[in-house]
Design an enzyme around this catalytic site. Structure first.
Site, mmCIF file in Angstrom:
data_model
loop_
_atom_site.group_PDB
_atom_site.id
_atom_site.type_symbol
_atom_site.label_atom_id
_atom_site.label_comp_id
_atom_site.label_asym_id
_atom_site.label_seq_id
_atom_site.Cartn_x
_atom_site.Cartn_y
_atom_site.Cartn_z
ATOM 1 N N TYR A 127 0.827 -1.204 0.000
ATOM 2 C CA TYR A 127 0.000 0.000 0.000
ATOM 3 C C TYR A 127 0.856 1.246 0.000
ATOM 4 O O TYR A 127 2.071 1.174 0.192
ATOM 5 C CB TYR A 127 -0.964 -0.012 1.198
ATOM 6 C CG TYR A 127 -0.336 0.313 2.533
ATOM 7 C CD1 TYR A 127 0.509 -0.573 3.184
ATOM 8 C CD2 TYR A 127 -0.584 1.542 3.155
ATOM 9 C CE1 TYR A 127 1.076 -0.256 4.411
ATOM 10 C CE2 TYR A 127 -0.030 1.864 4.385
ATOM 11 C CZ TYR A 127 0.808 0.962 5.004
ATOM 12 O OH TYR A 127 1.377 1.275 6.215
ATOM 13 N N LYS A 137 6.464 -2.134 1.837
ATOM 14 C CA LYS A 137 5.309 -1.538 2.523
ATOM 15 C C LYS A 137 4.086 -2.450 2.384
ATOM 16 O O LYS A 137 3.187 -2.196 1.587
ATOM 17 C CB LYS A 137 5.041 -0.134 1.955
ATOM 18 C CG LYS A 137 4.153 0.719 2.838
ATOM 19 C CD LYS A 137 4.237 2.166 2.429
ATOM 20 C CE LYS A 137 3.180 3.034 3.061
ATOM 21 N NZ LYS A 137 3.256 3.116 4.515
ATOM 22 N N GLU A 177 11.793 2.159 14.397
ATOM 23 C CA GLU A 177 10.953 3.266 13.908
ATOM 24 C C GLU A 177 9.677 3.299 14.722
ATOM 25 O O GLU A 177 9.457 2.460 15.594
ATOM 26 C CB GLU A 177 10.656 3.079 12.414
ATOM 27 C CG GLU A 177 9.964 1.759 12.098
ATOM 28 C CD GLU A 177 9.858 1.452 10.609
ATOM 29 O OE1 GLU A 177 9.830 2.379 9.794
ATOM 30 O OE2 GLU A 177 9.792 0.246 10.281
ATOM 31 N N LEU A 188 10.971 1.033 7.211
ATOM 32 C CA LEU A 188 10.407 1.532 5.965
ATOM 33 C C LEU A 188 11.195 2.762 5.502
ATOM 34 O O LEU A 188 11.545 3.605 6.334
ATOM 35 C CB LEU A 188 8.935 1.918 6.157
ATOM 36 C CG LEU A 188 8.249 2.276 4.846
ATOM 37 C CD1 LEU A 188 7.968 1.029 4.011
ATOM 38 C CD2 LEU A 188 6.971 3.046 5.084
HETATM 39 N N1 PMP Z 1 7.633 3.632 9.024
HETATM 40 C C1 PMP Z 1 6.492 2.945 9.058
HETATM 41 C C2 PMP Z 1 6.445 1.634 9.754
HETATM 42 C C3 PMP Z 1 5.329 3.444 8.432
HETATM 43 O O1 PMP Z 1 4.182 2.744 8.459
HETATM 44 C C4 PMP Z 1 5.390 4.711 7.809
HETATM 45 C C5 PMP Z 1 4.169 5.316 7.157
HETATM 46 N N2 PMP Z 1 3.459 4.455 6.392
HETATM 47 C C6 PMP Z 1 6.607 5.405 7.804
HETATM 48 C C7 PMP Z 1 7.718 4.829 8.423
HETATM 49 C C8 PMP Z 1 6.743 6.754 7.149
HETATM 50 O O2 PMP Z 1 6.780 6.647 5.755
HETATM 51 P P1 PMP Z 1 6.254 7.823 4.815
HETATM 52 O O3 PMP Z 1 7.021 9.039 5.196
HETATM 53 O O4 PMP Z 1 6.559 7.374 3.459
HETATM 54 O O5 PMP Z 1 4.788 7.971 5.106
#
Ligand code: PMP
Length: 286
Positions: free
Chosen positions: A33, A150, A182, A206
């Protein structure tokens, strides 16, 4: 209001949208996603999200449901049809289904499923939560080893948010082998002096689209960026901390496991980075 959503080539009311019970996204979390934010009716960092989607699909040997140009057209049409000024676009691609449940992937050529919907969030940029800052707890990171893909396997992050809520806090940072990986749905940082510290990219986290933009903007603002492992204790002893994500931009963190950072209000660097990020992103939005 009934939203208009997109399912496998068709725009239709959310109440009429359906997916097969045999879809592997539903049965096996065999799906990826993206969440893209919308400000002033325009998409923030669409190219970054489209590129990461492709990377996730490639990593799982999943077919691309449509071209990047088609994806952009779908996103824009949904924003228009649903009258979104500030909000989010959720996009999910699954491996589809060949009409039964089986661990083995469906036959080659089985079409992937693609679903997109909007979430209307007036006041997303001017959020009261960002003015207050987030209170964080730490929890063990027990997720699988390919967090750089993701996928929709969000049960543990969702449980993490519930653990935080139960503790009277806003979110959780996950810790593996003593080091912060994270947040449940964001990347994690602390600030000491003029230096921003965050975990380096690997399959452990991620690769946040917002992370990439914010680190670039931080460097342009003459801040030092150190990508290295860090502990909860180090973050607790920091001047400030924050998280980044497409849905919350730069979110100041004011407390970690009961320890207040600074005076317990959002720090100046996090606040400034949030301003810069919002300003620059609005300018570059498409
Ligand atoms: N880490 C995780 C586990 C996440 O779910 C997300 C957001 N989906 C992020 C980091 C941040 O990623 P982004 O800046 O691309 O939203």
């Amino acid at each position: 209001m009934t939203r208009t959503v997109y399912v496998n080539g068709t725009y239709l009311p959310e109440t009429e949208a359906t997916i097969s019970i045999f879809d592997r996204g539903f049965l096996m979390a065999d799906a990826v996603y993206e969440v893209t934010s919308v400000l002033d009716g325009k998409l923030i960092d669409f190219d970054g999200h489209a590129m990461r989607l492709k990377r996730s699909l490639d990593a799982l040997d999943m077919a691309e449901p449509c071209s990047t140009k088609e994806l952009l057209d779908i996103c824009r049409k949904l924003v228009e049809l649903n009258g979104i000024d500030e909000g989010l676009i959720y996009l999910q691609v699954t491996r589809g289904s060949d009409g039964d449940r089986d661990f083995v992937f469906p036959a080659e050529g089985t079409p992937p499923s693609i679903v997109l919907f909007t979430q209307n969030k007036p006041g997303l940029a001017d959020s009261p939560a960002a003015q207050k800052g987030a209170r964080i707890i730490s929890i063990d990171d027990i997720r699988w080893g390919r967090r750089d893909i993701k996928t929709v396997q969000l049960l543990y992050p969702s449980m993490g948010k519930m653990m935080a809520k139960k503790a009277g806090c806003d979110d959780a940072w996950m810790v593996e082998d003593g080091y912060v990986t994270e947040g449940t749905s964001n990347n994690a940082y602390f600030v000491k002096g003029n230096t921003i510290v965050t975990r380096p990219l690997s399959s452990d986290i991620l690769h946040g689209i917002t992370r990439k933009a914010v680190l670039r903007m931080a460097q342009e603002a003459q801040l030092k960026v150190e990508e290295r492992l860090f502990t909860i204790q180090e973050a607790q002893a920091a001047d400030e901390a924050f998280t980044t994500s497409a849905s919350a931009f730069v979110m100041p963190v004011v407390e970690i496991d009961g320890v207040r950072l600074g005076d317990g209000t959002p720090g100046p660097i996090a606040r400034r980075l949030r301003e810069i990020y919002l300003e620059e992103s609005r300018k570059a939005a498409i």
